[in-house]
Write a protein that holds these residues in place. Structure first.
Motif, PDB file in Angstrom:
ATOM      1  N   TYR A 178     -15.737 -46.338  15.010  1.00  0.00           N
ATOM      2  CA  TYR A 178     -14.339 -46.745  15.105  1.00  0.00           C
ATOM      3  C   TYR A 178     -13.839 -46.465  16.519  1.00  0.00           C
ATOM      4  CZ  TYR A 178     -14.864 -46.181  10.051  1.00  0.00           C
ATOM      5  OH  TYR A 178     -15.300 -46.257   8.742  1.00  0.00           O
ATOM      6  N   VAL A 179     -12.837 -47.234  16.932  1.00  0.00           N
ATOM      7  CA  VAL A 179     -12.283 -47.122  18.272  1.00  0.00           C
ATOM      8  C   VAL A 179     -10.772 -47.036  18.195  1.00  0.00           C
ATOM      9  CG1 VAL A 179     -11.934 -48.439  20.411  1.00  0.00           C
ATOM     10  CG2 VAL A 179     -14.188 -48.395  19.339  1.00  0.00           C
ATOM     11  N   ALA A 180     -10.213 -46.083  18.944  1.00  0.00           N
ATOM     12  CA  ALA A 180      -8.753 -45.964  19.059  1.00  0.00           C
ATOM     13  C   ALA A 180      -8.425 -45.822  20.540  1.00  0.00           C
ATOM     14  CB  ALA A 180      -8.242 -44.752  18.296  1.00  0.00           C
ATOM     15  N   ASN A 231       3.519 -50.582  19.063  1.00  0.00           N
ATOM     16  CA  ASN A 231       3.240 -51.919  18.550  1.00  0.00           C
ATOM     17  C   ASN A 231       1.724 -52.007  18.365  1.00  0.00           C
ATOM     18  OD1 ASN A 231       3.213 -54.603  17.878  1.00  0.00           O
ATOM     19  ND2 ASN A 231       3.569 -55.328  19.949  1.00  0.00           N
ATOM     20  N   ILE A 232       1.266 -51.511  17.224  1.00  0.00           N
ATOM     21  CA  ILE A 232      -0.169 -51.404  16.944  1.00  0.00           C
ATOM     22  C   ILE A 232      -0.798 -52.786  16.864  1.00  0.00           C
ATOM     23  CG2 ILE A 232      -1.857 -50.636  15.222  1.00  0.00           C
ATOM     24  CD1 ILE A 232       0.264 -48.490  14.449  1.00  0.00           C
ATOM     25  N   GLN A 233      -1.992 -52.891  17.444  1.00  0.00           N
ATOM     26  CA  GLN A 233      -2.734 -54.142  17.375  1.00  0.00           C
ATOM     27  C   GLN A 233      -4.206 -53.832  17.186  1.00  0.00           C
ATOM     28  OE1 GLN A 233      -1.788 -57.211  20.293  1.00  0.00           O
ATOM     29  NE2 GLN A 233      -3.966 -57.671  20.458  1.00  0.00           N
ATOM     30  N   ARG A 234      -4.851 -54.639  16.372  1.00  0.00           N
ATOM     31  CA  ARG A 234      -6.294 -54.496  16.186  1.00  0.00           C
ATOM     32  C   ARG A 234      -6.992 -54.991  17.443  1.00  0.00           C
ATOM     33  NH1 ARG A 234      -9.841 -55.956  10.863  1.00  0.00           N
ATOM     34  NH2 ARG A 234     -11.812 -55.285  11.756  1.00  0.00           N
ATOM     35  N   ILE A 235      -8.038 -54.277  17.840  1.00  0.00           N
ATOM     36  CA  ILE A 235      -8.865 -54.713  18.966  1.00  0.00           C
ATOM     37  C   ILE A 235     -10.271 -54.953  18.435  1.00  0.00           C
ATOM     38  CG2 ILE A 235      -7.517 -53.738  20.854  1.00  0.00           C
ATOM     39  CD1 ILE A 235      -9.265 -51.261  20.806  1.00  0.00           C
ATOM     40  N   ASN A 236     -10.808 -56.090  18.767  1.00  0.00           N
ATOM     41  CA  ASN A 236     -12.093 -56.510  18.226  1.00  0.00           C
ATOM     42  C   ASN A 236     -13.207 -56.319  19.236  1.00  0.00           C
ATOM     43  OD1 ASN A 236     -11.070 -57.473  15.666  1.00  0.00           O
ATOM     44  ND2 ASN A 236     -10.123 -59.119  16.838  1.00  0.00           N
ATOM     45  N   GLY A 237     -14.375 -55.988  18.713  1.00  0.00           N
ATOM     46  CA  GLY A 237     -15.557 -55.805  19.541  1.00  0.00           C
ATOM     47  C   GLY A 237     -16.754 -55.565  18.648  1.00  0.00           C
ATOM     48  N   ASN A 238     -17.804 -54.996  19.207  1.00  0.00           N
ATOM     49  CA  ASN A 238     -19.016 -54.746  18.433  1.00  0.00           C
ATOM     50  C   ASN A 238     -18.933 -53.462  17.598  1.00  0.00           C
ATOM     51  OD1 ASN A 238     -19.116 -53.120  20.731  1.00  0.00           O
ATOM     52  ND2 ASN A 238     -21.312 -53.353  21.017  1.00  0.00           N
ATOM     53  N   TRP A 239     -17.805 -52.782  17.637  1.00  0.00           N
ATOM     54  CA  TRP A 239     -17.565 -51.614  16.784  1.00  0.00           C
ATOM     55  C   TRP A 239     -17.100 -52.084  15.406  1.00  0.00           C
ATOM     56  CZ3 TRP A 239     -15.497 -52.484  21.623  1.00  0.00           C
ATOM     57  CH2 TRP A 239     -14.249 -53.122  21.654  1.00  0.00           C
ATOM     58  N   ASP A 240     -17.039 -51.164  14.456  1.00  0.00           N
ATOM     59  CA  ASP A 240     -16.683 -51.532  13.088  1.00  0.00           C
ATOM     60  C   ASP A 240     -15.193 -51.787  12.901  1.00  0.00           C
ATOM     61  OD1 ASP A 240     -19.302 -51.355  11.575  1.00  0.00           O
ATOM     62  OD2 ASP A 240     -19.264 -49.446  12.650  1.00  0.00           O
ATOM     63  N   GLY A 278     -11.244 -51.207  15.245  1.00  0.00           N
ATOM     64  CA  GLY A 278     -10.565 -50.631  16.394  1.00  0.00           C
ATOM     65  C   GLY A 278      -9.100 -51.008  16.437  1.00  0.00           C
ATOM     66  N   TYR A 279      -8.283 -50.073  16.935  1.00  0.00           N
ATOM     67  CA  TYR A 279      -6.847 -50.295  17.087  1.00  0.00           C
ATOM     68  C   TYR A 279      -6.346 -49.677  18.385  1.00  0.00           C
ATOM     69  CZ  TYR A 279      -6.406 -51.930  12.299  1.00  0.00           C
ATOM     70  OH  TYR A 279      -6.518 -52.660  11.141  1.00  0.00           O
ATOM     71  N   SER A 280      -5.270 -50.263  18.878  1.00  0.00           N
ATOM     72  CA  SER A 280      -4.583 -49.775  20.065  1.00  0.00           C
ATOM     73  C   SER A 280      -3.123 -49.546  19.707  1.00  0.00           C
ATOM     74  CB  SER A 280      -4.697 -50.830  21.165  1.00  0.00           C
ATOM     75  OG  SER A 280      -3.905 -50.487  22.265  1.00  0.00           O
ATOM     76  N   LEU A 281      -2.511 -48.515  20.294  1.00  0.00           N
ATOM     77  CA  LEU A 281      -1.122 -48.199  19.962  1.00  0.00           C
ATOM     78  C   LEU A 281      -0.127 -49.233  20.474  1.00  0.00           C
ATOM     79  CD1 LEU A 281      -0.856 -44.335  20.521  1.00  0.00           C
ATOM     80  CD2 LEU A 281      -0.835 -45.583  18.355  1.00  0.00           C
ATOM     81  N   ASP A 282      -0.306 -49.700  21.713  1.00  0.00           N
ATOM     82  CA  ASP A 282       0.679 -50.620  22.294  1.00  0.00           C
ATOM     83  C   ASP A 282       0.140 -51.198  23.590  1.00  0.00           C
ATOM     84  OD1 ASP A 282       3.080 -52.026  22.678  1.00  0.00           O
ATOM     85  OD2 ASP A 282       4.330 -50.266  22.342  1.00  0.00           O
ATOM     86  N   LYS A 283       0.836 -52.201  24.100  1.00  0.00           N
ATOM     87  CA  LYS A 283       0.526 -52.715  25.431  1.00  0.00           C
ATOM     88  C   LYS A 283       0.816 -51.611  26.440  1.00  0.00           C
ATOM     89  CE  LYS A 283       1.467 -57.611  24.846  1.00  0.00           C
ATOM     90  NZ  LYS A 283       2.289 -58.735  25.315  1.00  0.00           N
ATOM     91  N   HIS A 284       0.107 -51.653  27.545  1.00  0.00           N
ATOM     92  CA  HIS A 284       0.364 -50.675  28.596  1.00  0.00           C
ATOM     93  C   HIS A 284       1.617 -51.070  29.382  1.00  0.00           C
ATOM     94  CE1 HIS A 284      -0.782 -47.302  31.094  1.00  0.00           C
ATOM     95  NE2 HIS A 284      -0.476 -48.030  32.147  1.00  0.00           N
ATOM     96  N   VAL A 285       1.630 -52.304  29.856  1.00  0.00           N
ATOM     97  CA  VAL A 285       2.753 -52.818  30.656  1.00  0.00           C
ATOM     98  C   VAL A 285       3.441 -53.932  29.878  1.00  0.00           C
ATOM     99  CG1 VAL A 285       3.356 -54.065  32.775  1.00  0.00           C
ATOM    100  CG2 VAL A 285       1.673 -52.218  32.859  1.00  0.00           C
ATOM    101  N   LEU A 286       4.750 -53.841  29.797  1.00  0.00           N
ATOM    102  CA  LEU A 286       5.532 -54.887  29.142  1.00  0.00           C
ATOM    103  C   LEU A 286       5.967 -55.960  30.129  1.00  0.00           C
ATOM    104  CD1 LEU A 286       7.778 -52.619  26.881  1.00  0.00           C
ATOM    105  CD2 LEU A 286       5.646 -53.790  26.266  1.00  0.00           C
ATOM    106  N   GLN A 287       6.251 -55.539  31.356  1.00  0.00           N
ATOM    107  CA  GLN A 287       6.699 -56.490  32.386  1.00  0.00           C
ATOM    108  C   GLN A 287       6.474 -55.863  33.753  1.00  0.00           C
ATOM    109  OE1 GLN A 287      10.837 -57.497  32.033  1.00  0.00           O
ATOM    110  NE2 GLN A 287      10.852 -58.726  33.873  1.00  0.00           N
TER     111      GLN A 287
END
Length: 193
Positions: A185-187, A4-13, A15-24
């Motif tokens: 870029y950040v992954a 469940n890809i999500q953009r992650i925002n910061g001072n980089w140009d 960034g994306y993350s593949l998924d949440k680490h913990v769902l529950q």
């Protein structure tokens, strides 16, 4: 692997993350030694990262790196090199380093392991309360090793877990001071939120 890809925002140009680490995570009570116990459900990639980092299942490296490449490399098509986020905890084998090497191999670009160096020991970021203090601590700990030839480089920083973004923000601050870097870029494999 489902993500469940999500953009992650910061001072980089970018960034994306593949998924949440913990769902529950459900609190079960305390064990016989008084330690809290939880029934934790992780995302598929979160479980793979958990197995890699805490159960030393190094077979997860390829699965994680292949998924990062498949899902995220299209966002970072101008990246001409990969760097691993410097580790906060010393291990015999560094999971982030090994994932970064495999992602670079998949993308057919170099992985430069010694471009961003953590030259002094710091407490683990989870042990520092203030976000600003985390960033300041890391900015002072990171140095650039001038290993790049002439030119402008778009780089991809690979990290395992995105929480507050303070580590990546500090790395980006330091890398932005290096005149040979154009875009950062950040992954990340997983994210807390």
């Amino acid at each position: 692997m489902e993500v469940n890809i999500q953009r992650i925002n910061g001072n980089w140009d970018l960034g994306y993350s593949l998924d949440k680490h913990v769902l529950q995570s459900v609190y079960l009570g305390e064990n016989q030694w008084g330690h809290a116990e939880f029934d934790t459900t992780r995302s598929e990639v979160g479980e793979a990262l958990f197995l890699l980092k805490y159960r030393f299942d190094f077979t997860q490296i390829s699965a994680i790196a292949d998924q990062m490449t498949k899902s995220l490399s299209k966002y970072f098509s101008t990246a001409c090199l990969v760097i691993p986020m410097p580790a906060s905890k010393q291990r015999a084998r560094q999971p982030v380093r090994e994932i970064a090497i495999k992602v670079a191999e998949n993308m057919k670009i170099p992985c430069i392991e010694n471009l961003l160096i953590k030259n002094i020991s710091t407490p683990q970021m989870k042990d520092i309360d203030s976000r600003d203090e985390k960033v300041d601590t890391l900015v002072k700990a990171f140095v650039i090793n001038d290993v790049l030839g002439n030119g402008d480089y778009d780089i991809l920083i690979v990290d395992d877990l995105y929480d507050t973004g303070s580590s990546l923000e500090a790395a980006t601050k330091v890398l932005n001071e290096y005149s040979k870097i154009r875009n950062i870029y950040v992954a990340t494999v997983t994210r807390k939120r």
